[in-house]
Structure formats: structure tokens, C-alpha cells
Design a protein around this motif. Structure first.
Motif, PDB file in Angstrom:
ATOM      1  N   CYS B   6       0.948  -1.254  -0.159  1.00 40.47           N
ATOM      2  CA  CYS B   6       0.064  -0.112  -0.043  1.00 40.47           C
ATOM      3  C   CYS B   6       0.912   1.195   0.099  1.00 40.47           C
ATOM      4  O   CYS B   6       1.828   1.426   0.953  1.00 40.47           O
ATOM      5  CB  CYS B   6      -1.009  -0.104   1.274  1.00 40.47           C
ATOM      6  N   VAL B   7       0.783   2.095  -1.105  1.00 45.41           N
ATOM      7  CA  VAL B   7       1.430   3.199  -0.967  1.00 45.41           C
ATOM      8  C   VAL B   7       0.464   4.526  -1.034  1.00 45.41           C
ATOM      9  O   VAL B   7      -0.598   4.496  -1.554  1.00 45.41           O
ATOM     10  CB  VAL B   7       2.362   3.260  -2.225  1.00 45.41           C
ATOM     11  N   GLU B  39       7.764   3.605   2.080  1.00 45.01           N
ATOM     12  CA  GLU B  39       6.563   2.847   1.264  1.00 45.01           C
ATOM     13  C   GLU B  39       7.599   2.521  -0.168  1.00 45.01           C
ATOM     14  O   GLU B  39       7.357   1.454  -0.530  1.00 45.01           O
ATOM     15  CB  GLU B  39       5.483   3.625   0.783  1.00 45.01           C
ATOM     16  N   LEU B  62      -4.858   4.596  -2.310  1.00 46.04           N
ATOM     17  CA  LEU B  62      -6.117   5.109  -2.267  1.00 46.04           C
ATOM     18  C   LEU B  62      -5.841   6.714  -2.431  1.00 46.04           C
ATOM     19  O   LEU B  62      -4.988   7.207  -1.730  1.00 46.04           O
ATOM     20  CB  LEU B  62      -6.821   4.926  -1.044  1.00 46.04           C
ATOM     21  N   SER B 124       2.485   6.976   7.156  1.00 48.68           N
ATOM     22  CA  SER B 124       2.422   7.929   5.734  1.00 48.68           C
ATOM     23  C   SER B 124       3.558   9.231   6.091  1.00 48.68           C
ATOM     24  O   SER B 124       3.434   9.747   7.141  1.00 48.68           O
ATOM     25  CB  SER B 124       1.083   8.094   5.508  1.00 48.68           C
ATOM     26  N   PHE B 130       0.184   6.667  11.751  1.00 49.87           N
ATOM     27  CA  PHE B 130       0.684   5.611  12.487  1.00 49.87           C
ATOM     28  C   PHE B 130      -0.335   4.369  12.869  1.00 49.87           C
ATOM     29  O   PHE B 130      -0.416   3.817  13.726  1.00 49.87           O
ATOM     30  CB  PHE B 130       1.315   5.893  13.811  1.00 49.87           C
ATOM     31  N   VAL B 132      -2.893   2.786   9.671  1.00 50.91           N
ATOM     32  CA  VAL B 132      -3.615   2.225   8.673  1.00 50.91           C
ATOM     33  C   VAL B 132      -3.414   0.859   8.527  1.00 50.91           C
ATOM     34  O   VAL B 132      -4.101  -0.009   8.320  1.00 50.91           O
ATOM     35  CB  VAL B 132      -3.454   3.171   7.263  1.00 50.91           C
TER      36      VAL B 132
HETATM   37  N1  LIG Z   1      -4.381   6.759   0.976  1.00 50.48           N
HETATM   38  C1  LIG Z   1      -3.685   5.501   1.002  1.00 50.48           C
HETATM   39  N2  LIG Z   1      -3.279   4.705   0.066  1.00 50.48           N
HETATM   40  C2  LIG Z   1      -2.720   3.618   0.467  1.00 50.48           C
HETATM   41  N3  LIG Z   1      -1.975   3.305   1.496  1.00 50.48           N
HETATM   42  C3  LIG Z   1      -2.162   4.203   2.073  1.00 50.48           C
HETATM   43  C4  LIG Z   1      -2.825   5.164   2.339  1.00 50.48           C
HETATM   44  N4  LIG Z   1      -2.845   5.813   3.632  1.00 50.48           N
HETATM   45  C5  LIG Z   1      -1.904   5.168   4.392  1.00 50.48           C
HETATM   46  N5  LIG Z   1      -1.620   3.925   3.710  1.00 50.48           N
HETATM   47  C6  LIG Z   1      -0.668   2.907   4.094  1.00 50.48           C
HETATM   48  O1  LIG Z   1      -0.751   3.098   5.286  1.00 50.48           O
HETATM   49  C7  LIG Z   1       0.463   3.411   5.879  1.00 50.48           C
HETATM   50  C8  LIG Z   1       0.506   3.989   7.491  1.00 50.48           C
HETATM   51  O2  LIG Z   1      -0.196   5.300   7.147  1.00 50.48           O
HETATM   52  P1  LIG Z   1      -0.789   6.304   8.235  1.00 50.48           P
HETATM   53  O3  LIG Z   1      -1.482   5.408   9.221  1.00 50.48           O
HETATM   54  O4  LIG Z   1      -1.628   7.441   7.565  1.00 50.48           O
HETATM   55  O5  LIG Z   1       0.565   6.652   9.017  1.00 50.48           O
HETATM   56  C9  LIG Z   1       1.305   4.248   5.008  1.00 50.48           C
HETATM   57  O6  LIG Z   1       2.779   4.090   5.057  1.00 50.48           O
HETATM   58  C10 LIG Z   1       0.879   3.498   3.539  1.00 50.48           C
HETATM   59  O7  LIG Z   1       1.612   1.968   3.523  1.00 50.48           O
END
Ligand SMILES: Nc1ncnc2c1ncn2[C@@H]1O[C@H](COP(=O)(O)O)[C@@H](O)[C@H]1O
Ligand SMILES: Cc1cc2nc3c(=O)[nH]c(=O)nc-3n(C[C@H](O)[C@H](O)[C@H](O)COP(=O)(O)OP(=O)(O)OC[C@H]3O[C@@H](n4cnc5c(N)ncnc54)[C@H](O)[C@@H]3O)c2cc1C
Lengths: 324, 255
Positions: B6-7, B39, B62, B124, B130, B132
Motif C-alpha cells: 500500500c502506497v 513505502e 487510495l 505515511s 501510525f 492504517v
Molecule cells: N491513501 C492511502 N493509500 C494507500 N496506502 C495508504 C494510504 N494511507 C496510508 N496508507 C498506508 O498506510 C501506512 C500508514 O499510514 P498512516 O496510518 O497514515 O501513518 C502508509 O505508510 C501506507 O503504506
């Protein structure tokens, strides 16, 4: 009503960040009219309980179970989730360290509640609490609101200074036995390797940093020499690690290491925001750059305008000359 | 091995981050876009595992339609399948993002078989929620560990390393598993000319998803207050060395 503050420890040694979380937590608990209670999980945790009363913990929940040997994000998350149910806690917090954020994410996923990571300010008023949280590793702030049945949030590391409560709390230790499926042992530490290192990037008193301007792996030798004279270490930018000139463990910045030396000598580095956020806690910054307008130059305390390949050896020579 | 990464498409700001007048987003008028270094490393790791053990790498994002750029970049460095969950230009909160990603992953798995490994970034680059990856893992009932800087693939399990102060911890996780990866796990390759050309032709599968907003709601973004300091220019070129050493002496770091 109760607030639970997850306190981290490593085999019984309390993590300093936990005291930040308690300092922040007891104030938030007071403002929202709930009791501040600490949580310690795993074997050896009892050894970490003693200081928590002084930092405002009315109760210290000590969770023990066969599965809770070393740190395990799933087992810790499940334990904390069960403690939320048994205490009826309305707020759960921790310091926003790797472990703190990871465990709270597990709690939030299990309770299907929001989790606000790395808050700097929380205003516990109304239904939608105003919070200010960190984005981009600290380069940007986000004001948001948090609406939830159980409010789960972490405190940005170093956002408050740990301080004992004006009057110590009771710190009554209460044992808690979670009901854990043995399957949760699938994500616990199975081995631990300790590498003995000398001065590290995050603790060094002097960091000599090099960026793309250094030009090659070999050209870091004069930076190593200067760092050696100053009892410091070499750091670098992501342009350098991306080129394979230095290992990632030398990288300063948002996705590298945060440094806080007495002086950071940043050479051939432009000072992109993602680098700056890892360097800005340095007490003093000296930039060496050919470009007077470079961001790192305008943000530094001192700067030398010139080619680092000439300036760095000249500094080393001058130090050696003065030392005789 | 079937691996999914997931990126997220994020702006690549330079010296400072500017916010739009309504405070809802970063002003990207003069900015390029990228994926988080964590990522990028997750994609590289997936490609290396597939090269060593056989298998396919699917990259999922996404984001706005333009996030196709980040998917194609992943293809140019070795990813096989590209999936876009389109949303309008605004960021979704973490609960909503995770719900949509979990649903999209379930959909792909129902049609094409389960993934052995789901890789996420540790956090992200922009929102830094921290969570997803952990939420998706929980929704799919799979084990998850964050902060991973080393992966060894075994039979029916992976061994994952995570850095701690002065060393590292090892987790032995049964597959299918979810891991949050950190920059430094590898050195991502640059796209080759051949890879670039192939990525232009790669198919981007678009999967619509809806999900309810979560309880964290953005009000506005703003820059932290910065201390402005006057920079003292100590001189030009090697002649400035004496002035530099004076400063170092004053700071007491010469002792
Ligand atoms: N919109 C998105 N689309 C795809 N992967 C996501 C998205 N948002 C977050 N992720 C994935 O979830 C990880 C953690 O995100 P976060 O919880 O926002 O810190 C990221 O490093 C991505 O691998
Ligand atoms: C999400 C994200 C996370 C990131 N995380 C990090 C991170 O953790 N750490 C990090 O560093 N970067 C990070 N980056 C990358 C960052 O945006 C920059 O690309 C990077 O910091 C630039 O490195 P640099 O300053 O060495 O190179 P450049 O920006 O190319 O700057 C080179 C500088 O060297 C000067 N120079 C050139 N030759 C000489 C010479 N002979 N003598 C003196 N000066 C000279 C130039 O004037 C220039 O100022 C991240 C980016 C993103 C998008």
C-alpha cells in the motif's frame, strides 16, 4: 471515570517517554474530571511501577499473562483493550513512541474508535475535542477534532517535559489478568540482538553532516577526520543514502534519525524540510555551503560560504595547529 | 509469494511547507509528488522477495486519479499489478482509509486468491497517522508488526527484524501477515529505461470504494512557529577556518 496511560518499559526498565505521557495525562485527566491511572504490561513490569505515583498515577494496573513475555504489539493491544472494558475508561493515552503508537493503533482497531497520533495539545471540552497534532514528522501541524466513545490519543514525543506531580498520587498497584488467546504469541519478540555501539548519531555531542555536495563515498573521509577531532560522528542527508554513499543509519531527518548535538556542522546540504526536522533540535548549527541562499544557511547560527572540500580540511588543520 | 504493498501519493515540499488559504491542504501549485521513502522501500522489498522466491507484487493506493503516477513508478521498479481506489482530492481520515483499503484487498483476494504478505509504510509521510496498516490487518484478521527493517521469508512464516535502542528484536510471524516497513530496510533501485517504458503500458485497475468518515476530522493545517535566527557569516572558503575554530572553542567542543 478513568483515563488509562500506557507506560512502556523494557524488561522492567521504565521508558522516560512514559513519564512524559503521565505528566501530560494527569493534566488532561484533571481537566476532563477523570482519574489518571497507569498501565504496565508484561513480565518484569512490576519493577517499573515505583516512580509512577510521583508522576500522578492514582492506580497502577499491572497486567500479567503467559503470553506477555517480551513486547508484543498484538498482545499488548488486546490487554489494554480488555482493561478499557473492565475499567470503563473514557480516555486512553501513551507517549507517541514507536511502541506507544503501535499499541494504541491496536486498541483503536479493536474498539473501532478513532486514534489521534502525536498530539501536542488536547482540549477536553464539548463532544468534539479540539486537538493539535503533528504531521510531516513535525514540519506541519494539524488542528482537528476528535469525536469518540472512548478517546484514544498519543502525545508527541518531547512535546512536554516530564515533571513529578505537585502532590504525589496514591499509585495503588492492582493486578490485572487479561484473557489472551495463545495465538497472540505470534507477534511477540522471539529473539533480541544487542549491538554494542560507541557514540550514536542521536546522542553525539557533535555531528558533521554531509549532503549531495560531498559528491562521493570516498569524499566523506575528511568529514570523518573532522568528526574524529571533535569526538563526534558523521551524519548525512537522504541524497547521500540514496546514492549508496553512506548507510541509512547515518541519515538525519524525517525518515532517519533525530539529532540534538551541541553543534551540527552541515556541509553540502541544502536543508530540505524533511532533513531540517531531524536537525532542528541541535543546539547550534554551522552551515558550509557554496550557496548563500541555501535554506540551511538562512536557518543556521553561523555559515561559511565556500567549497566544503576546501573548508573542512582547513578546519581540521586549524584545530590540529592550535592543539600543537 | 503473492505480495501487496500500500502506497500513498504525497507532495514533495522543499524548504518549507505552504498551506492553501482554506488550510485544508498543502499548496502544491509548485510541487512535485512522490511516495514516502518507507513505502518506496516496501515496494523494493516486495520486488526483491518476488525475485528471490517467485511470485507477484501488487501495488495499491487510495488517492486522486493522479496517484496513477506513483503506481506507474512502482511498476517501473518491478511491481506487476497496479490498483487505484479513487477519491476526490481531499485526504481521508485513517479509519476511513483503512476501511476502504481492507475492502479493496478483500475484493482482490476473492477474485485472485489471498496475499501471503501485505506491506505498508511504518507511517505515511504527510498525515503520519501510525495506524492504517494495523487497522487493515485487524479487519482481515492477520498478524501485524510495525517498524520492520529486515524480512526473511521462511516456509509458512516470515522472520521480521525491528530496531530498538542499541540492537534489534526479531519477530517470527506466520503468513499471511502484515508488516509496516521502515526506510533503510534496503536501498531502492532506480527505474531502468526498460522499466519506465513498460510502466507506461501497465494497466491500472480502478476499484471504487466507499467508507464512512471516522471520528478524526481536520479543521486546518498550519506551520509551527519558527524561531528566526540571524546567520553570522564567518567568511568565505578555507580562510574562514580560524573563525570556525574560534566558534568551536567557544562552544567547548574542542576540549
Ligand atoms: N491513501 C492511502 N493509500 C494507500 N496506502 C495508504 C494510504 N494511507 C496510508 N496508507 C498506508 O498506510 C501506512 C500508514 O499510514 P498512516 O496510518 O497514515 O501513518 C502508509 O505508510 C501506507 O503504506
Ligand atoms: C517524505 C520524505 C521524507 C524525507 N526524509 C528525509 C530525511 O529523513 N533526511 C533527508 O536528508 N532528506 C529526506 N528527504 C529528502 C529531502 O527532501 C531532500 O531531497 C534531501 O534532504 C536533499 O539532500 P541534500 O541537501 O544533500 O541535497 P541537495 O538538496 O541537492 O543539496 C545539495 C547542497 O549542497 C550544496 N553544495 C554543492 N556542492 C557543494 C560544495 N562543493 N561545497 C559546499 N556545498 C555544496 C548545494 O549548494 C546544495 O545546497 C525526504 C523527502 C521526502 C519526500
Amino acid at each position: 471515570m478513568t483515563m488509562l496511560v500506557l507506560c512502556d518499559h523494557d524488561r522492567g526498565a521504565l521508558a522516560d517517554a512514559s513519564l512524559e505521557a503521565l505528566t501530560f495525562g494527569r493534566d488532561l485527566a484533571a481537566r476532563s474530571g477523570v482519574a489518571c491511572e497507569a498501565v504496565l504490561i508484561g513480565s518484569g513490569a512490576d519493577a517499573a511501577a515505583a516512580p509512577l505515583a510521583a508522576y500522578g498515577a492514582e492506580v497502577v494496573h499491572l497486567a500479567a499473562h503467559d503470553v506477555l513475555t517480551d513486547f508484543g504489539p498484538e498482545a499488548w493491544g488486546e490487554t489494554l483493550t480488555q482493561l478499557v472494558a473492565s475499567t470503563g475508561a473514557s480516555i486512553v493515552t501513551a507517549c507517541g513512541t514507536d511502541r506507544g503508537n503501535e499499541v494504541l493503533a491496536h486498541v483503536a482497531a479493536r474498539l473501532d474508535e478513532p486514534f489521534v497520533a502525536n498530539c501536542r495539545q488536547v482540549d477536553p471540552s464539548g463532544d468534539a475535542w479540539p486537538v493539535t497534532r503533528v504531521q510531516w514528522g513535525g514540519s506541519l501541524l494539524e488542528d482537528a477534532t476528535l469525536t469518540a466513545g472512548c478517546r484514544i490519543l498519543s502525545l508527541a514525543h518531547h512535546a512536554v517535559e516530564a515533571a513529578p506531580a505537585p502532590t504525589p498520587a496514591a499509585g495503588t498497584v492492582v493486578a490485572f489478568s487479561p484473557d489472551l488467546d495463545s495465538a497472540l504469541a505470534r507477534t511477540v519478540v522471539t529473539d533480541r540482538v544487542v549491538l554494542t555501539r560507541g557514540i550514536t548519531l542521536s546522542t553525539a555531542p557533535v555531528v558533521v553532516g554531509g549532503g549531495r555536495g560531498v559528491g562521493s563515498a570516498e569524499a566523506f573521509a575528511p568529514l570523518e577526520e573532522l568528526a574524529g577531532e571533535l569526538g563526534g560522528v558523521v551524519g548525512c542527508s537522504r541524497a547521500v543514502t540514496n546514492n549508496g554513499w553512506r548507510p541509512h543509519s547515518d541519515q538525519v531527518g524525517q525518515t532517519g534519525t533525530r539529532i540534538a548535538p551541541q553543534v551540527y556542522i552541515a556541509s553540502g546540504i541544502s536543508g530540505a524540510i524533511q532533513h531540517w526536522v531531524g536537525a532542528m533540535a541541535s543546539k547550534h548549527i554551522l552551515a558550509i555551503n557554496t550557496d548563500r541562499e541555501a535554506n540551511i544557511v538562512t536557518r543556521a547560527d553561523w555559515a561559511v560560504i565556500g567549497d566544503l572540500h576546501q573548508v573542512i580540511p582547513a578546519i581540521t588543520d586549524e584545530i590540529r595547529r592550535r592543539r600543537g | 509469494m503473492r505480495i501487496l504493498v500500500c502506497v500513498k501519493r504525497v507532495p514533495a515540499p522543499g524548504a518549507r511547507i505552504n498551506v492553501t488559504a482554506d488550510g485544508q491542504a498543502i499548496d502544491t501549485a509548485h510541487l512535485g509528488f512522490t511516495t514516502s521513502p518507507h513505502e518506496e522501500c516496501a515496494v523494493e522489498e516486495a520486488v526483491q522477495i518476488a525475485e528471490a522466491h517467485g511470485g507477484e507484487v501488487t501495488v495499491l493506493t487510495l488517492g486522486p486519479a493522479d496517484a496513477e503516477e506513483q503506481l506507474r513508478y512502482a511498476a517501473s521498479v518491478g511491481a506487476h499489478n497496479l490498483v487505484l481506489v479513487p477519491i476526490e482530492d481531499v485526504d481521508w481520515d485513517p479509519q476511513r482509509t483503512a476501511a476502504a483499503l481492507a475492502a479493496a484487498i478483500s475484493g482482490i483476494e476473492a477474485a485472485e486468491g489471498a496475499f501471503d504478505l501485505l506491506l505498508f509504510g511504518n507511517e505515511s509521510a504527510d498525515a503520519g497517522g501510525f495506524q492504517v496498516g494495523v487497522r487493515v490487518a485487524h479487519a482481515l484478521g492477520r498478524p501485524v508488526v510495525n517498524g520492520i527493517k529486515g524480512i526473511d521469508v521462511g516456509a509458512g512464516s516470515v522472520s521480521a527484524r525491528r530496531e530498538i535502542d542499541g540492537g534489534f528484536e526479531v519477530y517470527e510471524v506466520p503468513t499471511p501477515a502484515v508488516l509496516g516497513v521502515r526506510e533503510g530496510i534496503n536501498l531502492p533501485r532506480y527505474p531502468t529505461m526498460k522499466g519506465r517504458l513498460a510502466s507506461k503500458k501497465a494497466e491500472v485497475v480502478v476499484v471504487g470504494q466507499s467508507a464512512e468518515a471516522g471520528g478524526q476530522d481536520r479543521v486546518r493545517l498550519h506551520r509551527p512557529v519558527e524561531q528566526v535566527s540571524e546567520t553570522v557569516i564567518l567568511g568565505e572558503g578555507p580562510d574562514a577556518a580560524a573563525a570556525v575554530v574560534d566558534v568551536l572553542e567557544e562552544l567547548g567542543v574542542l576540549a
